[in-house]
Write a protein that holds these residues in place. Structure first.
Motif, PDB file in Angstrom:
ATOM      1  N   GLY A  58       1.131  -1.376   0.162  1.00  0.00           N
ATOM      2  CA  GLY A  58       0.296   0.316  -0.168  1.00  0.00           C
ATOM      3  C   GLY A  58       0.638   0.911  -0.022  1.00  0.00           C
ATOM      4  N   GLU A  59       2.310   1.204   0.308  1.00  0.00           N
ATOM      5  CA  GLU A  59       2.864   2.406   0.729  1.00  0.00           C
ATOM      6  C   GLU A  59       3.445   2.072  -0.523  1.00  0.00           C
ATOM      7  OE1 GLU A  59       3.689   5.455   2.436  1.00  0.00           O
ATOM      8  OE2 GLU A  59       2.098   4.466   3.962  1.00  0.00           O
ATOM      9  N   LEU A  60       4.145   1.834  -0.876  1.00  0.00           N
ATOM     10  CA  LEU A  60       5.179   2.037  -2.375  1.00  0.00           C
ATOM     11  C   LEU A  60       3.539   2.775  -3.767  1.00  0.00           C
ATOM     12  CD1 LEU A  60       6.577  -1.928  -2.972  1.00  0.00           C
ATOM     13  CD2 LEU A  60       7.297   0.689  -3.190  1.00  0.00           C
ATOM     14  N   GLY A  61       1.837   2.061  -3.628  1.00  0.00           N
ATOM     15  CA  GLY A  61       1.491   2.613  -4.405  1.00  0.00           C
ATOM     16  C   GLY A  61       0.725   3.910  -3.565  1.00  0.00           C
ATOM     17  N   PRO A 128      16.020  14.802  -8.282  1.00  0.00           N
ATOM     18  CA  PRO A 128      14.508  13.775  -7.937  1.00  0.00           C
ATOM     19  C   PRO A 128      15.030  12.641  -7.707  1.00  0.00           C
ATOM     20  CG  PRO A 128      14.968  14.866  -9.506  1.00  0.00           C
ATOM     21  CD  PRO A 128      15.808  16.265  -8.801  1.00  0.00           C
ATOM     22  N   LEU A 129      13.969  11.592  -8.008  1.00  0.00           N
ATOM     23  CA  LEU A 129      13.525  10.696  -8.560  1.00  0.00           C
ATOM     24  C   LEU A 129      13.338  10.321  -9.429  1.00  0.00           C
ATOM     25  CD1 LEU A 129      10.550   9.032  -6.426  1.00  0.00           C
ATOM     26  CD2 LEU A 129      13.110   9.005  -5.598  1.00  0.00           C
ATOM     27  N   THR A 130      14.512   9.811 -10.462  1.00  0.00           N
ATOM     28  CA  THR A 130      14.919   9.558 -11.979  1.00  0.00           C
ATOM     29  C   THR A 130      13.812   8.349 -12.481  1.00  0.00           C
ATOM     30  OG1 THR A 130      15.984   7.185 -11.894  1.00  0.00           O
ATOM     31  CG2 THR A 130      16.730   9.758 -11.587  1.00  0.00           C
ATOM     32  N   ASP A 131      13.463   8.050 -13.427  1.00  0.00           N
ATOM     33  CA  ASP A 131      12.616   7.585 -14.044  1.00  0.00           C
ATOM     34  C   ASP A 131      13.443   5.914 -14.036  1.00  0.00           C
ATOM     35  OD1 ASP A 131      11.340  10.238 -15.375  1.00  0.00           O
ATOM     36  OD2 ASP A 131      12.437   9.617 -17.618  1.00  0.00           O
ATOM     37  N   ASN A 132      13.683   6.053 -14.201  1.00  0.00           N
ATOM     38  CA  ASN A 132      14.595   4.564 -13.657  1.00  0.00           C
ATOM     39  C   ASN A 132      14.432   4.270 -12.097  1.00  0.00           C
ATOM     40  OD1 ASN A 132      15.586   1.430 -13.854  1.00  0.00           O
ATOM     41  ND2 ASN A 132      17.215   2.013 -12.149  1.00  0.00           N
ATOM     42  N   GLU A 133      14.045   4.922 -11.193  1.00  0.00           N
ATOM     43  CA  GLU A 133      13.963   4.801  -9.861  1.00  0.00           C
ATOM     44  C   GLU A 133      12.415   4.666  -9.873  1.00  0.00           C
ATOM     45  OE1 GLU A 133      17.436   6.826  -7.860  1.00  0.00           O
ATOM     46  OE2 GLU A 133      15.495   8.328  -8.231  1.00  0.00           O
ATOM     47  N   ASN A 136      11.256   1.334 -10.814  1.00  0.00           N
ATOM     48  CA  ASN A 136      11.550   0.680  -9.822  1.00  0.00           C
ATOM     49  C   ASN A 136      10.360   0.021  -8.786  1.00  0.00           C
ATOM     50  OD1 ASN A 136      14.242  -0.264 -10.616  1.00  0.00           O
ATOM     51  ND2 ASN A 136      15.104   0.752  -9.201  1.00  0.00           N
ATOM     52  N   LEU A 137       9.753   1.738  -8.811  1.00  0.00           N
ATOM     53  CA  LEU A 137       8.297   1.399  -7.750  1.00  0.00           C
ATOM     54  C   LEU A 137       7.373   0.938  -8.106  1.00  0.00           C
ATOM     55  CD1 LEU A 137       8.894   5.517  -6.308  1.00  0.00           C
ATOM     56  CD2 LEU A 137       9.400   2.894  -5.032  1.00  0.00           C
ATOM     57  N   LYS A 138       6.853   1.165  -9.462  1.00  0.00           N
ATOM     58  CA  LYS A 138       6.059   0.373 -10.118  1.00  0.00           C
ATOM     59  C   LYS A 138       6.914  -1.289 -10.287  1.00  0.00           C
ATOM     60  CE  LYS A 138       5.009   3.807 -13.385  1.00  0.00           C
ATOM     61  NZ  LYS A 138       4.411   4.795 -14.664  1.00  0.00           N
ATOM     62  N   ALA A 139       7.544  -1.875 -10.557  1.00  0.00           N
ATOM     63  CA  ALA A 139       8.270  -2.108 -10.277  1.00  0.00           C
ATOM     64  C   ALA A 139       7.575  -3.408  -8.604  1.00  0.00           C
ATOM     65  CB  ALA A 139       9.407  -3.558 -11.491  1.00  0.00           C
ATOM     66  N   LEU A 140       8.239  -2.852  -8.353  1.00  0.00           N
ATOM     67  CA  LEU A 140       8.356  -3.165  -6.644  1.00  0.00           C
ATOM     68  C   LEU A 140       6.895  -2.677  -5.924  1.00  0.00           C
ATOM     69  CD1 LEU A 140      10.675  -1.502  -4.819  1.00  0.00           C
ATOM     70  CD2 LEU A 140      11.190  -4.030  -5.753  1.00  0.00           C
ATOM     71  N   TYR A 141       5.784  -2.749  -6.288  1.00  0.00           N
ATOM     72  CA  TYR A 141       4.920  -2.564  -5.961  1.00  0.00           C
ATOM     73  C   TYR A 141       3.339  -3.771  -6.642  1.00  0.00           C
ATOM     74  CZ  TYR A 141      -0.386  -0.414  -5.775  1.00  0.00           C
ATOM     75  OH  TYR A 141      -1.907  -0.850  -6.187  1.00  0.00           O
ATOM     76  N   LEU A 200      16.127  -5.918 -11.167  1.00  0.00           N
ATOM     77  CA  LEU A 200      16.451  -4.099 -11.027  1.00  0.00           C
ATOM     78  C   LEU A 200      17.412  -3.845 -10.790  1.00  0.00           C
ATOM     79  CD1 LEU A 200      12.364  -3.658  -8.986  1.00  0.00           C
ATOM     80  CD2 LEU A 200      13.092  -4.439 -11.361  1.00  0.00           C
ATOM     81  N   ASP A 201      17.796  -2.761 -11.695  1.00  0.00           N
ATOM     82  CA  ASP A 201      18.759  -2.117 -11.607  1.00  0.00           C
ATOM     83  C   ASP A 201      18.418  -0.907 -10.028  1.00  0.00           C
ATOM     84  OD1 ASP A 201      20.635   0.026 -11.723  1.00  0.00           O
ATOM     85  OD2 ASP A 201      20.002   0.637 -14.118  1.00  0.00           O
ATOM     86  N   TYR A 202      18.676  -1.266  -9.345  1.00  0.00           N
ATOM     87  CA  TYR A 202      18.530  -0.008  -8.484  1.00  0.00           C
ATOM     88  C   TYR A 202      19.904   0.913  -7.847  1.00  0.00           C
ATOM     89  CZ  TYR A 202      15.573  -3.725  -6.181  1.00  0.00           C
ATOM     90  OH  TYR A 202      14.639  -4.685  -5.800  1.00  0.00           O
ATOM     91  N   GLY A 203      20.891   0.835  -8.869  1.00  0.00           N
ATOM     92  CA  GLY A 203      21.820   1.862  -9.525  1.00  0.00           C
ATOM     93  C   GLY A 203      23.115   1.681  -8.301  1.00  0.00           C
ATOM     94  N   PRO A 204      24.111   1.997  -8.833  1.00  0.00           N
ATOM     95  CA  PRO A 204      25.078   1.951  -8.242  1.00  0.00           C
ATOM     96  C   PRO A 204      25.799   1.633  -6.609  1.00  0.00           C
ATOM     97  CG  PRO A 204      25.249   3.907  -8.736  1.00  0.00           C
ATOM     98  CD  PRO A 204      24.115   3.358  -9.818  1.00  0.00           C
ATOM     99  N   SER A 205      24.926   2.636  -5.577  1.00  0.00           N
ATOM    100  CA  SER A 205      24.490   2.847  -4.142  1.00  0.00           C
ATOM    101  C   SER A 205      24.191   1.350  -3.722  1.00  0.00           C
ATOM    102  CB  SER A 205      24.027   3.917  -3.424  1.00  0.00           C
ATOM    103  OG  SER A 205      22.735   3.960  -4.016  1.00  0.00           O
ATOM    104  N   VAL A 206      23.551   1.437  -4.439  1.00  0.00           N
ATOM    105  CA  VAL A 206      22.866  -0.346  -3.752  1.00  0.00           C
ATOM    106  C   VAL A 206      23.885  -1.827  -3.878  1.00  0.00           C
ATOM    107  CG1 VAL A 206      20.646  -1.453  -3.847  1.00  0.00           C
ATOM    108  CG2 VAL A 206      20.767   0.486  -3.047  1.00  0.00           C
ATOM    109  N   ALA A 207      24.076  -1.854  -5.632  1.00  0.00           N
ATOM    110  CA  ALA A 207      24.399  -2.778  -6.208  1.00  0.00           C
ATOM    111  C   ALA A 207      25.791  -2.817  -5.529  1.00  0.00           C
ATOM    112  CB  ALA A 207      24.509  -2.313  -7.113  1.00  0.00           C
ATOM    113  N   SER A 208      25.948  -1.784  -4.850  1.00  0.00           N
ATOM    114  CA  SER A 208      27.377  -2.339  -4.283  1.00  0.00           C
ATOM    115  C   SER A 208      27.418  -2.938  -3.081  1.00  0.00           C
ATOM    116  CB  SER A 208      28.510  -0.866  -4.154  1.00  0.00           C
ATOM    117  OG  SER A 208      27.743  -0.466  -3.070  1.00  0.00           O
ATOM    118  N   ILE A 209      26.426  -3.156  -2.198  1.00  0.00           N
ATOM    119  CA  ILE A 209      26.460  -3.507  -1.531  1.00  0.00           C
ATOM    120  C   ILE A 209      26.463  -5.560  -1.615  1.00  0.00           C
ATOM    121  CG2 ILE A 209      24.915  -4.056   0.797  1.00  0.00           C
ATOM    122  CD1 ILE A 209      23.612  -1.028   0.377  1.00  0.00           C
ATOM    123  N   TYR A 210      25.799  -5.596  -2.337  1.00  0.00           N
ATOM    124  CA  TYR A 210      25.796  -6.632  -2.686  1.00  0.00           C
ATOM    125  C   TYR A 210      26.778  -7.617  -3.843  1.00  0.00           C
ATOM    126  CZ  TYR A 210      20.999  -5.797  -1.133  1.00  0.00           C
ATOM    127  OH  TYR A 210      19.862  -5.457   0.051  1.00  0.00           O
TER     128      TYR A 210
END
Length: 452
Positions: A58-61, A128-133, A136-141, A200-210
């Motif tokens: 619901g919060e993603l929505g 601001p949130l990019t089109d890619n982000e 991502n939110l739509k896919a996660l929703y 999903l492409d979460y960007g380098p900041s998240v990808a670097s963690i994994y």
């Protein structure tokens, strides 16, 4: 005599029997009480998990429902997504799923948490949130809605059939019984669904963690055991009559490497070294000699360690930290180029304070991050301008230019200020382009370390 003995023993035996029965009853009651408490905790965690995943959906929505320019609502929504995901992760950890493959779902939630947190804490007016982000939110929703539905189906079966989590724990311990357990089947279904989702492409900041820092990513020509033998003999430099044994580790895997052990009558103990298969780069070095009582200062040890690195082919290294542990020193060196410290290119050196000689080092960061032609930008602001950003009560002890990796896994040029405030010592890294704080580190003496 027998009657008298029987008359004496009978009440004693009866008393012991009654006592044993009472003790057994109490033990059984306590056991049942513990089992009931555990079952209640499992049930609560499971129902909370189902609820929080539904809330997450619901919060993603809600976050997607507002205008793309609604920065405040985006921030609020992403903070709530991070909070709910963290709650769900905590509840999963409370369930008896150790023996159940649920790693895909756990990693999925972990990535959502990191993505939402890193997005929420940044300045949306500048980034601001990019089109890619948004994508991502739509896919996660969509994905979270499917997961929520699956969990609710399991929840309905648990309630309708009065299923117990204690049975799940027992079933997981017995593989043949685990195949027919409704709860286990439901969680396996969820995990399989998550595993099928596209990455999903979460960007380098998240990808670097994994990011799995595989030695295969280094590139370079693969070396043989004979190549490693020659490299090890040259690096150890403990005499012509030295013997070398080379062992290959993890053959055929992404962590393939060689371990070389060099021994000689001229040296007290063997020296071991690890090399990458790709390129034959030295990852670690360990001299197992006994270290005597401390005879040299940390300042002298730093100088000798720097000379050791220079001699072994690691030029232009500068010590950035030094801790003493009894008769050992632990030193961190980074590359220095054109007056800039390059923190990603890091080597940790261990020295024996009896002679000041190096007894080991770890160069995995240096090996993976080393770039011969790394581009270092020029500062966009002066040192004086950067200094004005510091807290008025900050007592500056030193400053220098430093290239660091920020929270977004991006390399940025900073002004590093070392100093004291509030009774503690800190390193503050200010972006050399605009002066905003990239990182703040309190300098603490490592556990077990002593003052220099």
């Amino acid at each position: 005599m027998y009657k008298r003995l029987s008359a004496l023993m009978f009440p004693i035996t009866a008393l012991l029997l009654v006592g044993a029965l009472v003790w057994g009853y109490q033990e059984n009651q306590e056991k049942n009480s513990i089992l009931i408490k555990a079952e209640n905790q499992y049930q609560r965690a499971f129902h909370d998990l189902s609820y929080h995943v539904e809330q997450l959906h619901g919060e993603l929505g809600n976050t997607l429902a507002v205008n793309s320019t609604s920065n405040d609502m985006h921030r609020k929504g992403l903070v709530n997504v991070w909070r709910l995901t963290s709650e769900a992760q905590n509840e999963i950890n409370q369930l008896p799923l150790t023996l159940l493959p649920f790693s895909e779902t756990e990693e999925f939630l972990s990535k959502i948490a990191n993505f939402s947190y890193k997005a929420a804490v940044r300045d949306f007016t500048k980034k601001p949130l990019t089109d890619n982000e948004i994508g991502n939110l739509k896919a996660l929703y969509k994905n979270s809605g499917e997961i929520s539905k699956d969990l609710q189906e399991v929840q309905n079966k648990v309630i309708t059939s009065r299923l117990r989590w204690m049975d799940v724990e027992s079933a997981l311990a017995t593989e043949d019984k685990a195949e027919d357990n409704t709860i286990i089947d439901g969680f396996k279904t969820v995990d399989k669904r998550v595993a099928a989702y596209p990455e999903l492409d979460y960007g380098p900041s998240v990808a670097s963690i994994y990011d799995k820092r595989s030695v295969k990513k280094l590139g370079g020509k693969p070396v043989t055991a004979e190549d490693v033998k020659r490299k090890a003999l040259k690096f150890a430099d403990i005499g012509r009559n030295a013997n070398v044994e080379v062992k290959e580790n993890g053959k055929g895997t992404e962590w393939a490497s060689y371990t070389a052990t060099v021994s000689s009558q001229n040296h007290q103990q063997p020296i071991s070294m690890d090399f990458t298969v790709e390129g034959g780069l030295l990852i670690s070095y360990n001299d197992n000699r006994s270290v005597g009582p401390a005879q040299v200062s940390m300042k002298q040890a730093v100088a000798k360690a720097g000379a050791f690195l220079e001699q072994k082919g690691y030029p232009s290294m500068t010590a950035v930290s030094a801790d003493r542990y009894d008769n050992l020193g632990n030193l961190t060196f980074v590359t220095s180029r054109d007056g800039v410290l390059i923190y990603p290119e890091k080597i940790t050196v261990r020295v024996g304070l009896d002679t000041g000689d190096a007894t080991g080092f770890q160069a995995s960061d240096y090996v993976r991050e080393r770039q011969e032609k790394r581009k270092i930008p020029k500062p966009g602001m002066t040192l004086a301008a950067a200094r004005k950003v510091l807290h008025p009560e900050f007592k500056e002890m030193y400053n220098r230019l430093a290239l660091i990796e920020n929270e977004d896994a991006e390399e940025v040029l900073t002004y590093e200020f070392g100093g004291r405030i509030n009774g503690s010592q800190y390193r503050i890294y200010l972006n050399a382009a605009d002066g905003h704080e990239e990182a703040v580190e309190e300098i603490r003496t490592s556990s077990g370390a002593q003052d220099k």
